[in-house]
Design a protein around this motif. Structure first.
Motif, PDB file in Angstrom:
ATOM      1  N   SER A 114       6.133  -7.448   7.768  1.00 34.72           N
ATOM      2  CA  SER A 114       6.163  -6.240   8.226  1.00 34.72           C
ATOM      3  C   SER A 114       5.912  -5.261   8.057  1.00 34.72           C
ATOM      4  O   SER A 114       4.893  -5.143   7.408  1.00 34.72           O
ATOM      5  N   GLY A 115       5.972  -3.897   9.353  1.00 38.46           N
ATOM      6  CA  GLY A 115       4.743  -3.373   9.477  1.00 38.46           C
ATOM      7  C   GLY A 115       5.355  -2.016   8.138  1.00 38.46           C
ATOM      8  O   GLY A 115       4.564  -1.033   7.780  1.00 38.46           O
ATOM      9  N   THR A 116       6.602  -2.113   7.985  1.00 38.64           N
ATOM     10  CA  THR A 116       7.520  -1.149   7.735  1.00 38.64           C
ATOM     11  C   THR A 116       6.670  -1.195   5.866  1.00 38.64           C
ATOM     12  O   THR A 116       6.490  -0.477   4.615  1.00 38.64           O
ATOM     13  N   VAL A 117       6.711  -2.800   5.507  1.00 37.11           N
ATOM     14  CA  VAL A 117       6.721  -3.296   3.983  1.00 37.11           C
ATOM     15  C   VAL A 117       5.318  -2.804   3.598  1.00 37.11           C
ATOM     16  O   VAL A 117       4.725  -2.321   3.318  1.00 37.11           O
ATOM     17  N   GLY A 118       4.636  -3.738   4.617  1.00 36.85           N
ATOM     18  CA  GLY A 118       2.926  -3.232   4.593  1.00 36.85           C
ATOM     19  C   GLY A 118       2.230  -1.860   4.575  1.00 36.85           C
ATOM     20  O   GLY A 118       1.458  -1.471   3.728  1.00 36.85           O
ATOM     21  N   ALA A 119       3.129  -0.935   5.253  1.00 39.17           N
ATOM     22  CA  ALA A 119       2.219   0.816   4.441  1.00 39.17           C
ATOM     23  C   ALA A 119       2.417   1.025   3.134  1.00 39.17           C
ATOM     24  O   ALA A 119       2.002   1.692   2.223  1.00 39.17           O
ATOM     25  N   ALA A 120       4.068   0.124   2.817  1.00 36.14           N
ATOM     26  CA  ALA A 120       4.309   0.440   1.148  1.00 36.14           C
ATOM     27  C   ALA A 120       3.181  -0.684   0.448  1.00 36.14           C
ATOM     28  O   ALA A 120       3.539   0.268  -0.968  1.00 36.14           O
ATOM     29  N   LEU A 121       3.008  -1.041   0.421  1.00 31.22           N
ATOM     30  CA  LEU A 121       2.188  -2.645  -0.115  1.00 31.22           C
ATOM     31  C   LEU A 121       0.124  -1.288  -0.102  1.00 31.22           C
ATOM     32  O   LEU A 121      -0.208  -1.269  -1.150  1.00 31.22           O
ATOM     33  N   THR A 122       0.341  -0.802   0.968  1.00 30.07           N
ATOM     34  CA  THR A 122      -1.210  -0.547   1.001  1.00 30.07           C
ATOM     35  C   THR A 122      -1.029   0.829   0.503  1.00 30.07           C
ATOM     36  O   THR A 122      -1.873   1.186  -0.207  1.00 30.07           O
ATOM     37  N   ALA A 123      -0.070   1.664   0.241  1.00 27.30           N
ATOM     38  CA  ALA A 123       0.133   2.729  -0.667  1.00 27.30           C
ATOM     39  C   ALA A 123      -0.217   2.362  -2.141  1.00 27.30           C
ATOM     40  O   ALA A 123      -1.315   3.200  -2.822  1.00 27.30           O
ATOM     41  N   ALA A 124      -0.132   0.817  -2.528  1.00 28.13           N
ATOM     42  CA  ALA A 124      -0.449   0.548  -3.991  1.00 28.13           C
ATOM     43  C   ALA A 124      -1.501   0.302  -3.919  1.00 28.13           C
ATOM     44  O   ALA A 124      -1.684   0.621  -5.303  1.00 28.13           O
ATOM     45  N   ARG A 125      -2.979   0.346  -3.177  1.00 34.78           N
ATOM     46  CA  ARG A 125      -4.110  -0.014  -3.321  1.00 34.78           C
ATOM     47  C   ARG A 125      -4.790   1.409  -3.569  1.00 34.78           C
ATOM     48  O   ARG A 125      -6.030   1.588  -4.136  1.00 34.78           O
ATOM     49  N   HIS A 126      -4.115   2.537  -2.999  1.00 36.11           N
ATOM     50  CA  HIS A 126      -5.091   3.462  -3.658  1.00 36.11           C
ATOM     51  C   HIS A 126      -4.164   4.630  -4.765  1.00 36.11           C
ATOM     52  O   HIS A 126      -4.355   5.204  -5.190  1.00 36.11           O
ATOM     53  N   GLY A 127      -3.219   3.603  -4.865  1.00 35.50           N
ATOM     54  CA  GLY A 127      -2.790   3.956  -6.750  1.00 35.50           C
ATOM     55  C   GLY A 127      -1.596   4.844  -6.596  1.00 35.50           C
ATOM     56  O   GLY A 127      -0.934   5.626  -7.657  1.00 35.50           O
ATOM     57  N   TRP A 128      -1.393   5.121  -4.582  1.00 29.38           N
ATOM     58  CA  TRP A 128       0.403   6.126  -4.975  1.00 29.38           C
ATOM     59  C   TRP A 128       1.694   4.755  -4.515  1.00 29.38           C
ATOM     60  O   TRP A 128       1.551   3.896  -4.607  1.00 29.38           O
ATOM     61  N   ARG A 129       2.938   6.121  -4.891  1.00 27.95           N
ATOM     62  CA  ARG A 129       4.005   4.927  -4.784  1.00 27.95           C
ATOM     63  C   ARG A 129       4.691   4.575  -3.491  1.00 27.95           C
ATOM     64  O   ARG A 129       4.340   5.694  -2.912  1.00 27.95           O
ATOM     65  N   GLY A 130       5.330   3.426  -3.085  1.00 33.64           N
ATOM     66  CA  GLY A 130       5.937   3.367  -1.891  1.00 33.64           C
ATOM     67  C   GLY A 130       6.866   2.552  -2.075  1.00 33.64           C
ATOM     68  O   GLY A 130       7.483   1.991  -2.685  1.00 33.64           O
ATOM     69  N   LEU A 131       7.668   3.030  -1.007  1.00 34.22           N
ATOM     70  CA  LEU A 131       8.871   2.722  -0.312  1.00 34.22           C
ATOM     71  C   LEU A 131       9.717   2.503   1.180  1.00 34.22           C
ATOM     72  O   LEU A 131       9.036   3.010   1.524  1.00 34.22           O
TER      73      LEU A 131
END
Length: 259
Positions: A114-131
């Motif tokens: 999922s591109g939707t979920v992929g964006a949220a997971l990528t947020a975590a790579r930067h130390g951000w929260r993702g939903l």
């Protein structure tokens, strides 16, 4: 004030994106919207963009119901947008990435694609929260979707996410029905598969060419109780915390390769 990057994989012209951005704004967040210029469903965590050398086109947009909100159509995939937001594009960088509201549920181990979920997971790579927020719908989806139902379920989840540790990633799925017809929000395990199963056949033509032909059908076996698929079918919105990619120590010992 917390800063939120709003993105999706359905593209900048999706009403679900506009609804999510409005919900974040109404929750008191500073909002910037950046989403693919075209539908980018199924791209997972791809960081592909349309490039002219080192340049990726971005186009300023004004979105319905969001006067004064900074918005960009980006010629790149959702995870690319999140990634470059932390590599010098956005200043200040976001505290949270909200992705969706997707047309169709993102459930089971199929969230990997999922591109939707992929964006949220990528947020975590930067130390951000993702939903990642997704609306379960019939397929093809009806013309009128219950975006307001998803927004109502989102509100307390967003409050909890902002108080959670940095790097937390959540996936929220909401049935497409009136809010009064929903059952309570439930934590859900990922089902083994998604809601549908894709079967692919290779058909060879007389001229020697051919192609891969996909058909989509519902899973024959009933979903396992307690999974996101089963709970959505019963009318529950579901929330799942996802663990971003990480290593698993001990591989040499498990494979008897240690010295």
């Amino acid at each position: 004030m917390a800063r939120a990057l709003i993105t999706n994989d359905d593209g900048i012209d999706s009403p679900g994106l506009w609804a999510l951005a409005a919900a974040a704004r109404d929750a008191g967040l500073e909002v910037v919207v950046a989403a693919p210029h075209l539908d980018s469903s199924g791209v997972g965590t791809s960081v592909l963009s349309v490039r002219d050398g080192a340049r990726t086109e971005v186009h300023a947009r004004e979105l319905p119901g969001l006067p004064g909100v900074e918005a960009w159509a980006v010629e790149g995939h959702p995870a690319y947008i999140v990634h470059v937001a932390g590599r010098g594009w956005l200043d200040p960088v976001p505290d949270v990435v909200l992705s969706g509201i997707n047309v169709g549920a993102n459930v089971g181990h199929a969230v990997l694609h999922s591109g939707t979920v992929g964006a949220a997971l990528t947020a975590a790579r930067h130390g951000w929260r993702g939903l990642a927020v997704s609306l379960e719908t019939a397929w093809p989806p009806p013309e009128q979707l219950h975006w307001d139902t998803a927004v109502a379920v989102l509100a307390p989840v967003l409050t909890g996410l902002l108080a959670a540790p940095a790097g937390t990633v959540l996936s929220l799925n909401v049935p497409d029905r009136p809010a009064a017809a929903l059952r309570e929000l439930r934590e859900a395990r990922l089902a083994r598969f998604g809601i549908v199963q894709v079967c692919v056949a290779h058909r060879i033509e007389e001229n020697g060419g051919g192609g891969l032909h996909a058909t989509v059908g519902e899973l024959e076996d009933p979903p396992e109780p307690g999974t996101d698929v089963a709970l959505l079918a019963a009318g529950h919105p579901t929330l799942t915390e996802l663990t971003p990619l990480r290593e698993r120590p001990g591989v040499l010992e498990r494979l008897a390769l240690g010295g």
